[in-house]
Design a protein around this motif. Structure first.
Motif, PDB file in Angstrom:
ATOM      1  N   ALA A   1       0.624  -1.185   0.153  1.00 20.18           N
ATOM      2  CA  ALA A   1       0.120  -0.030   0.060  1.00 20.18           C
ATOM      3  C   ALA A   1       0.764   1.300  -0.151  1.00 20.18           C
ATOM      4  CB  ALA A   1      -0.960  -0.044   1.249  1.00 20.18           C
ATOM      5  N   VAL A   2       1.870   1.192   0.660  1.00 18.78           N
ATOM      6  CA  VAL A   2       2.879   2.518   0.803  1.00 18.78           C
ATOM      7  C   VAL A   2       3.375   2.644  -0.652  1.00 18.78           C
ATOM      8  CG1 VAL A   2       4.985   3.166   1.400  1.00 18.78           C
ATOM      9  CG2 VAL A   2       3.336   2.277   3.367  1.00 18.78           C
ATOM     10  N   GLN A   3       3.823   1.611  -1.158  1.00 21.89           N
ATOM     11  CA  GLN A   3       4.343   1.582  -2.727  1.00 21.89           C
ATOM     12  C   GLN A   3       3.481   2.109  -3.585  1.00 21.89           C
ATOM     13  OE1 GLN A   3       7.657   1.280  -3.332  1.00 21.89           O
ATOM     14  NE2 GLN A   3       7.410   1.712  -5.350  1.00 21.89           N
ATOM     15  N   GLN A   4       2.317   1.771  -3.444  1.00 16.50           N
ATOM     16  CA  GLN A   4       1.221   2.085  -4.438  1.00 16.50           C
ATOM     17  C   GLN A   4       1.037   3.726  -4.224  1.00 16.50           C
ATOM     18  OE1 GLN A   4      -2.562   0.008  -4.368  1.00 16.50           O
ATOM     19  NE2 GLN A   4      -3.523   1.292  -5.652  1.00 16.50           N
ATOM     20  N   SER A   5       1.076   4.075  -3.034  1.00 16.15           N
ATOM     21  CA  SER A   5       0.735   5.550  -2.708  1.00 16.15           C
ATOM     22  C   SER A   5       1.864   6.279  -3.344  1.00 16.15           C
ATOM     23  CB  SER A   5       0.575   5.813  -1.191  1.00 16.15           C
ATOM     24  OG  SER A   5      -0.699   5.209  -0.642  1.00 16.15           O
ATOM     25  N   LYS A   6       3.276   5.743  -3.064  1.00 14.43           N
ATOM     26  CA  LYS A   6       4.363   6.740  -3.738  1.00 14.43           C
ATOM     27  C   LYS A   6       4.124   6.826  -5.144  1.00 14.43           C
ATOM     28  CE  LYS A   6       7.546   5.481  -0.028  1.00 14.43           C
ATOM     29  NZ  LYS A   6       8.715   4.947   0.570  1.00 14.43           N
TER      30      LYS A   6
ATOM     31  N   VAL B   1       0.132   8.060   2.921  1.00 13.43           N
ATOM     32  CA  VAL B   1       1.350   7.424   3.197  1.00 13.43           C
ATOM     33  C   VAL B   1       1.961   7.762   4.391  1.00 13.43           C
ATOM     34  CG1 VAL B   1       3.683   7.668   2.449  1.00 13.43           C
ATOM     35  CG2 VAL B   1       1.972   7.753   0.446  1.00 13.43           C
ATOM     36  N   GLU B   2       1.771   8.614   4.979  1.00 10.17           N
ATOM     37  CA  GLU B   2       2.371   8.837   6.591  1.00 10.17           C
ATOM     38  C   GLU B   2       1.508   7.992   7.348  1.00 10.17           C
ATOM     39  OE1 GLU B   2       1.890  12.900   7.536  1.00 10.17           O
ATOM     40  OE2 GLU B   2       3.287  13.772   5.889  1.00 10.17           O
ATOM     41  N   ARG B   3       0.259   7.875   7.169  1.00 12.28           N
ATOM     42  CA  ARG B   3      -0.465   6.900   8.258  1.00 12.28           C
ATOM     43  C   ARG B   3      -0.057   5.582   7.875  1.00 12.28           C
ATOM     44  NH1 ARG B   3      -5.056  10.297   6.388  1.00 12.28           N
ATOM     45  NH2 ARG B   3      -5.438   8.647   5.021  1.00 12.28           N
ATOM     46  N   LEU B   4       0.058   5.054   6.497  1.00 14.34           N
ATOM     47  CA  LEU B   4       0.522   3.911   6.071  1.00 14.34           C
ATOM     48  C   LEU B   4       1.888   3.452   6.673  1.00 14.34           C
ATOM     49  CD1 LEU B   4      -1.038   3.252   2.580  1.00 14.34           C
ATOM     50  CD2 LEU B   4      -1.799   2.328   4.672  1.00 14.34           C
TER      51      LEU B   4
END
Length: 149
Positions: free
Chosen positions: A36-41, A75-78
């Protein structure tokens, strides 16, 4: 006494298996969060490019900026959630290691006690066999000798 130790060992093994399952679940959650973090990036990079291409369109630029801010917050929350999961996983691993050490210690103690009991039974058997006349005259000693082999 030996039965209790065996029950304790079994209980420790069940707890260890339970912790292994929990650890695997945590690893899966960590993997999902990393994806999920990678996707958000990737999404934020795409939005940056779109914002640069939009250049002179102020309304689109404002919308893109708002979306970018929302994505950055997400992203910060993830990342925070991922960090929490990693900490929980580390605690769980520490706990599992402690339980494993306790299990190994209990198993060693039970093995030592089994050896001690086996040695004691052998000594009793030797003693009874060395006194055949006494055993012959006492039915309880005969039964004991038959019982211990």
């Amino acid at each position: 006494m030996v039965v209790k130790l065996i029950a304790d060992v079994d209980e420790a093994q069940e707890a260890l298996n339970k912790y292994k399952i929990e650890n695997n679940d945590l690893l899966k959650n960590v993997s999902d969060l990393r994806r999920a973090v990678q996707q958000s990036k990737v999404e934020s990079q795409f939005l940056r490019k779109e914002l640069q291409q939009a250049g002179g369109q102020p309304t689109h630029q404002t919308q893109f900026m708002e979306e970018k801010i929302q994505l950055l917050k997400k992203v910060e929350r993830l990342e925070a959630s991922l960090q929490e999961m990693e900490q929980a996983r580390a605690k769980l691993l520490d706990r599992a290691k402690r339980h494993q050490l306790i299990h190994q210690s209990n198993q060693q103690k039970s093995e030592n006690e089994l050896h001690m009991l086996n040695h004691m039974i052998n000594k009793i058997r030797e003693m009874l066999l060395s006194l055949p006349e006494v055993v012959k005259n006492c039915e309880q000693l005969q039964q004991l000798l038959e019982y211990i082999g």
